[in-house]
Design a protein around this motif. Sequence first.
Motif, PDB file in Angstrom:
ATOM      1  N   TYR A 155       0.816  -1.215   0.000  1.00  0.00           N
ATOM      2  CA  TYR A 155       0.000   0.000   0.000  1.00  0.00           C
ATOM      3  C   TYR A 155       0.850   1.266   0.000  1.00  0.00           C
ATOM      4  CZ  TYR A 155       0.669   0.380   5.123  1.00  0.00           C
ATOM      5  OH  TYR A 155       1.196   0.502   6.388  1.00  0.00           O
ATOM      6  N   ASN A 156       2.150   1.113   0.205  1.00  0.00           N
ATOM      7  CA  ASN A 156       3.032   2.282   0.198  1.00  0.00           C
ATOM      8  C   ASN A 156       3.522   2.646  -1.196  1.00  0.00           C
ATOM      9  OD1 ASN A 156       3.288   3.403   2.785  1.00  0.00           O
ATOM     10  ND2 ASN A 156       4.535   1.695   3.470  1.00  0.00           N
ATOM     11  N   ILE A 157       3.496   1.706  -2.121  1.00  0.00           N
ATOM     12  CA  ILE A 157       3.914   2.014  -3.491  1.00  0.00           C
ATOM     13  C   ILE A 157       2.915   3.007  -4.070  1.00  0.00           C
ATOM     14  CG2 ILE A 157       4.235   1.063  -5.806  1.00  0.00           C
ATOM     15  CD1 ILE A 157       5.206  -1.519  -4.480  1.00  0.00           C
ATOM     16  N   MET A 158       3.421   4.109  -4.630  1.00  0.00           N
ATOM     17  CA  MET A 158       2.526   5.237  -4.838  1.00  0.00           C
ATOM     18  C   MET A 158       2.886   6.075  -6.055  1.00  0.00           C
ATOM     19  SD  MET A 158      -0.157   6.503  -3.852  1.00  0.00           S
ATOM     20  CE  MET A 158      -0.278   5.052  -2.786  1.00  0.00           C
ATOM     21  N   ILE A 159       1.872   6.755  -6.573  1.00  0.00           N
ATOM     22  CA  ILE A 159       2.067   7.801  -7.569  1.00  0.00           C
ATOM     23  C   ILE A 159       1.503   9.098  -7.013  1.00  0.00           C
ATOM     24  CG2 ILE A 159       2.042   6.235  -9.539  1.00  0.00           C
ATOM     25  CD1 ILE A 159      -0.846   7.089 -10.046  1.00  0.00           C
ATOM     26  N   ASN A 160       2.150  10.206  -7.345  1.00  0.00           N
ATOM     27  CA  ASN A 160       1.677  11.549  -7.016  1.00  0.00           C
ATOM     28  C   ASN A 160       1.922  12.401  -8.255  1.00  0.00           C
ATOM     29  OD1 ASN A 160       1.323  11.329  -3.865  1.00  0.00           O
ATOM     30  ND2 ASN A 160       3.347  10.482  -4.311  1.00  0.00           N
ATOM     31  N   ILE A 161       0.875  12.948  -8.817  1.00  0.00           N
ATOM     32  CA  ILE A 161       0.983  13.655 -10.090  1.00  0.00           C
ATOM     33  C   ILE A 161       0.487  15.083  -9.910  1.00  0.00           C
ATOM     34  CG2 ILE A 161       0.235  13.696 -12.499  1.00  0.00           C
ATOM     35  CD1 ILE A 161      -0.267  10.626 -12.159  1.00  0.00           C
ATOM     36  N   GLY A 162       1.289  16.047 -10.354  1.00  0.00           N
ATOM     37  CA  GLY A 162       0.874  17.433 -10.250  1.00  0.00           C
ATOM     38  C   GLY A 162       1.871  18.367 -10.899  1.00  0.00           C
ATOM     39  N   LYS A 163       1.567  19.635 -10.823  1.00  0.00           N
ATOM     40  CA  LYS A 163       2.469  20.685 -11.293  1.00  0.00           C
ATOM     41  C   LYS A 163       3.355  21.044 -10.113  1.00  0.00           C
ATOM     42  CE  LYS A 163       3.206  23.587 -14.866  1.00  0.00           C
ATOM     43  NZ  LYS A 163       3.482  23.152 -16.253  1.00  0.00           N
ATOM     44  N   TYR A 164       4.386  20.226  -9.917  1.00  0.00           N
ATOM     45  CA  TYR A 164       5.180  20.314  -8.700  1.00  0.00           C
ATOM     46  C   TYR A 164       6.433  21.167  -8.878  1.00  0.00           C
ATOM     47  CZ  TYR A 164       2.563  16.520  -6.396  1.00  0.00           C
ATOM     48  OH  TYR A 164       1.597  15.744  -5.802  1.00  0.00           O
ATOM     49  N   ALA A 165       6.782  21.862  -7.777  1.00  0.00           N
ATOM     50  CA  ALA A 165       8.104  22.464  -7.631  1.00  0.00           C
ATOM     51  C   ALA A 165       8.898  21.596  -6.658  1.00  0.00           C
ATOM     52  CB  ALA A 165       7.983  23.885  -7.088  1.00  0.00           C
ATOM     53  N   HIS A 166      10.197  21.536  -6.862  1.00  0.00           N
ATOM     54  CA  HIS A 166      11.056  20.668  -6.061  1.00  0.00           C
ATOM     55  C   HIS A 166      12.125  21.497  -5.368  1.00  0.00           C
ATOM     56  CE1 HIS A 166      14.860  18.067  -5.954  1.00  0.00           C
ATOM     57  NE2 HIS A 166      14.090  17.599  -4.994  1.00  0.00           N
ATOM     58  N   PHE A 167      12.341  21.215  -4.074  1.00  0.00           N
ATOM     59  CA  PHE A 167      13.525  21.747  -3.386  1.00  0.00           C
ATOM     60  C   PHE A 167      14.044  20.684  -2.439  1.00  0.00           C
ATOM     61  CE2 PHE A 167       9.992  22.837  -0.633  1.00  0.00           C
ATOM     62  CZ  PHE A 167      10.484  22.842   0.660  1.00  0.00           C
ATOM     63  N   SER A 168      15.257  20.862  -1.957  1.00  0.00           N
ATOM     64  CA  SER A 168      15.883  19.788  -1.190  1.00  0.00           C
ATOM     65  C   SER A 168      16.695  20.351  -0.032  1.00  0.00           C
ATOM     66  CB  SER A 168      16.781  18.931  -2.096  1.00  0.00           C
ATOM     67  OG  SER A 168      17.804  19.724  -2.666  1.00  0.00           O
ATOM     68  N   ASP A 169      17.045  19.449   0.884  1.00  0.00           N
ATOM     69  CA  ASP A 169      17.831  19.785   2.058  1.00  0.00           C
ATOM     70  C   ASP A 169      18.526  18.504   2.495  1.00  0.00           C
ATOM     71  OD1 ASP A 169      18.874  21.173   4.217  1.00  0.00           O
ATOM     72  OD2 ASP A 169      16.943  22.057   4.810  1.00  0.00           O
ATOM     73  N   LYS A 170      19.248  18.554   3.602  1.00  0.00           N
ATOM     74  CA  LYS A 170      19.905  17.365   4.125  1.00  0.00           C
ATOM     75  C   LYS A 170      19.820  17.371   5.636  1.00  0.00           C
ATOM     76  CE  LYS A 170      23.603  15.414   2.388  1.00  0.00           C
ATOM     77  NZ  LYS A 170      23.113  14.309   1.520  1.00  0.00           N
ATOM     78  N   TYR A 171      19.742  16.171   6.221  1.00  0.00           N
ATOM     79  CA  TYR A 171      19.972  15.980   7.647  1.00  0.00           C
ATOM     80  C   TYR A 171      21.035  14.903   7.777  1.00  0.00           C
ATOM     81  CZ  TYR A 171      19.602  14.725  12.499  1.00  0.00           C
ATOM     82  OH  TYR A 171      19.920  14.471  13.824  1.00  0.00           O
ATOM     83  N   LYS A 172      22.202  15.284   8.293  1.00  0.00           N
ATOM     84  CA  LYS A 172      23.352  14.379   8.320  1.00  0.00           C
ATOM     85  C   LYS A 172      23.584  13.863   6.899  1.00  0.00           C
ATOM     86  CE  LYS A 172      23.050  13.163  13.218  1.00  0.00           C
ATOM     87  NZ  LYS A 172      22.982  12.089  14.238  1.00  0.00           N
ATOM     88  N   ASP A 173      23.562  12.533   6.709  1.00  0.00           N
ATOM     89  CA  ASP A 173      23.772  11.975   5.369  1.00  0.00           C
ATOM     90  C   ASP A 173      22.460  11.659   4.655  1.00  0.00           C
ATOM     91  OD1 ASP A 173      26.563  12.054   5.604  1.00  0.00           O
ATOM     92  OD2 ASP A 173      26.612  10.104   6.615  1.00  0.00           O
ATOM     93  N   LEU A 174      21.353  12.083   5.242  1.00  0.00           N
ATOM     94  CA  LEU A 174      20.040  11.763   4.680  1.00  0.00           C
ATOM     95  C   LEU A 174      19.571  12.878   3.751  1.00  0.00           C
ATOM     96  CD1 LEU A 174      17.483   9.984   4.613  1.00  0.00           C
ATOM     97  CD2 LEU A 174      16.663  11.273   6.618  1.00  0.00           C
ATOM     98  N   ASP A 175      19.228  12.516   2.528  1.00  0.00           N
ATOM     99  CA  ASP A 175      18.685  13.474   1.570  1.00  0.00           C
ATOM    100  C   ASP A 175      17.222  13.738   1.888  1.00  0.00           C
ATOM    101  OD1 ASP A 175      21.048  13.730   0.069  1.00  0.00           O
ATOM    102  OD2 ASP A 175      20.582  11.904  -1.057  1.00  0.00           O
ATOM    103  N   LEU A 176      16.861  15.007   1.960  1.00  0.00           N
ATOM    104  CA  LEU A 176      15.488  15.431   2.193  1.00  0.00           C
ATOM    105  C   LEU A 176      14.998  16.129   0.930  1.00  0.00           C
ATOM    106  CD1 LEU A 176      16.026  17.083   5.721  1.00  0.00           C
ATOM    107  CD2 LEU A 176      15.394  14.699   5.245  1.00  0.00           C
ATOM    108  N   ASP A 177      13.966  15.591   0.303  1.00  0.00           N
ATOM    109  CA  ASP A 177      13.429  16.170  -0.925  1.00  0.00           C
ATOM    110  C   ASP A 177      11.958  16.496  -0.728  1.00  0.00           C
ATOM    111  OD1 ASP A 177      15.458  16.054  -3.277  1.00  0.00           O
ATOM    112  OD2 ASP A 177      15.737  14.156  -2.214  1.00  0.00           O
ATOM    113  N   TYR A 178      11.554  17.620  -1.319  1.00  0.00           N
ATOM    114  CA  TYR A 178      10.192  18.099  -1.138  1.00  0.00           C
ATOM    115  C   TYR A 178       9.589  18.454  -2.494  1.00  0.00           C
ATOM    116  CZ  TYR A 178      12.163  18.633   3.537  1.00  0.00           C
ATOM    117  OH  TYR A 178      12.804  18.407   4.727  1.00  0.00           O
ATOM    118  N   TYR A 179       8.372  17.968  -2.724  1.00  0.00           N
ATOM    119  CA  TYR A 179       7.640  18.255  -3.953  1.00  0.00           C
ATOM    120  C   TYR A 179       6.304  18.874  -3.565  1.00  0.00           C
ATOM    121  CZ  TYR A 179      11.087  15.457  -6.436  1.00  0.00           C
ATOM    122  OH  TYR A 179      12.266  14.975  -6.979  1.00  0.00           O
ATOM    123  N   VAL A 180       6.121  20.143  -3.948  1.00  0.00           N
ATOM    124  CA  VAL A 180       4.936  20.887  -3.539  1.00  0.00           C
ATOM    125  C   VAL A 180       4.375  21.634  -4.745  1.00  0.00           C
ATOM    126  CG1 VAL A 180       5.840  21.142  -1.200  1.00  0.00           C
ATOM    127  CG2 VAL A 180       6.246  22.953  -2.876  1.00  0.00           C
TER     128      VAL A 180
END
Length: 544
Positions: free
Chosen positions: A225-250
């Motif tokens: 149930y976690n496999i997913m699609i999200n479709i939209g007119k998205y903007a993307h920005f990113s950040d990091k916590y330690k070695d973890l990539d943080l990505d945001y689509y809004v």
Amino acid sequence: MNRLFTILFLFTWALSGAQVVGENHTDYTQADSLRGSLRPERTGFDVQKYHLKLKIEPEKKFISGSNTISFQVMNSLPSMQLDLFENMKIDSIMHGNKSLDYQRKFNAVFINFEKPLKQGTLDSIQFYYHGNPIVAENAPWDGGFVWSEDKNGNPWIGVAAQGTGASLWYPNKDHQSDEPEEARMDISVPTGLTNVSNGRFIKKTDLENGFTEWSWKVVNPINNYNIMINIGKYAHFSDKYKDLDLDYYVLEYNLDKAKKQFEEVKDMMECFYEKMGPYPFEKDGFKLVETPYLGMEHQSAVAYGNNYKNGYLGRDLSGTGIGLKWDYIIIHESGHEWYGNSITAKDIADMWIQEGFTSYTESIYVECRWGKQEALEYLKGTRRGVGNKQKIIGDYGVNAEGSGDMYFKGANLLNTIRSIYDNDELWWDTFRNYTKTFKHQTITTNDTEAFFNEAINIDLKPVFNQYLRQAALPVLQLKQGDDQILYRWKADVINFKMPVDVIIDEEEIRLMGTSEWQSYETGEGLDELKVNELEFYITTKIVE
């Protein structure tokens, strides 16, 4: 969560007495058994990989394509069961160059091989299908596609599948006990839109037919149930916590709001790393994706629809004011990455393993940010959303969740066990070890009980039995004696016993309560006794 969002129903139910999603029932059908049970057609193979290759047509509310299912044969396999909702049409099921025969029964698809597949072999089939998947009327409380538009009229699409089943939109073994080790999603959408799925972005391909294919890959085990699609007119920005990539689509016009609101993710990660251990899917990264529904714990692509507000759509489910200090959807849904996505209940009857622990992570975050006292007050406040009228654990083998009390009662059960431990260092060590021991595994309630029971010399079995397998809370009965206070437990579990802390004359005292009357010598009367209700979730009754 199962559907996290029964929480709002829980809140309403607590005030009105109405029944909520997730309440126990017994009117099961053959369709429930086909979905919830494990028979040779399911246990005979272990899914290794799903590879979805789909085209999404928003105007028609239509999907088409295939799922290549790779698997290991566990036992001689003459036939296998996969699941796909009966409203979705099957084009063909291929094994090599040969088309396989199949029969459909309700939402189950029974596939026959020419010869039984041999134990120990690796194999695959290609499952081609198309159709108009069911539409969610009120996602995420119900399952289905959400065909929405943003305020500029652009298609904005998501799916809520937990509880209802991932098989509402793609063929799979729709049972939580079997997770693919990896997944690939090649999703074609109208050019100009973005599809965001789980894991790492691989590439996008202009198909030169008005559609662009977006490719994503997950390299960790993942719930269906976690496999997913999200479709939209998205903007993307990113950040990091330690070695973890943080990505945001809004959505593009929410970019500034998101950059401010999502700063909380780093505070959350700092807390959760300390109390629960590292993020369990570092290779796949962490994403928040804005969705046209409230939220869901989609692994490495957490759905966010809280309108950039603190609390739960601006509400505080605890009624204490503490819940308005943080964004409920960010914290709760991300907490599921540890409990629900990394550690998963084998049968949804045990969904409290996911929901109770994740609801407890809310208080963990409060404790990290504002201290233990506020965390305890928050937990106590959430009890107003508990009915104590149905047991938390559901019925096994029929795809049946237990009571919606699994959320806040489950969290308060964990807090009660922490108080029984009476040793925070031991508690957090045990909590982290539990998270590490069962990382990327599907487990049972018995696994959880045994783990937390082993760490202390107090038997927790009666406690788990009462809180999980009975509806009512244990009642601490108190009676005034001569220069003493008499006490015992009244509970559904025979020979119930549990320690409880009370305060007498400003001194905290531990009573080792059993089902038999015991006495505590004191010159104080019952009016001077106060149960530590912040740390123990019980009922108290004075008897003559």
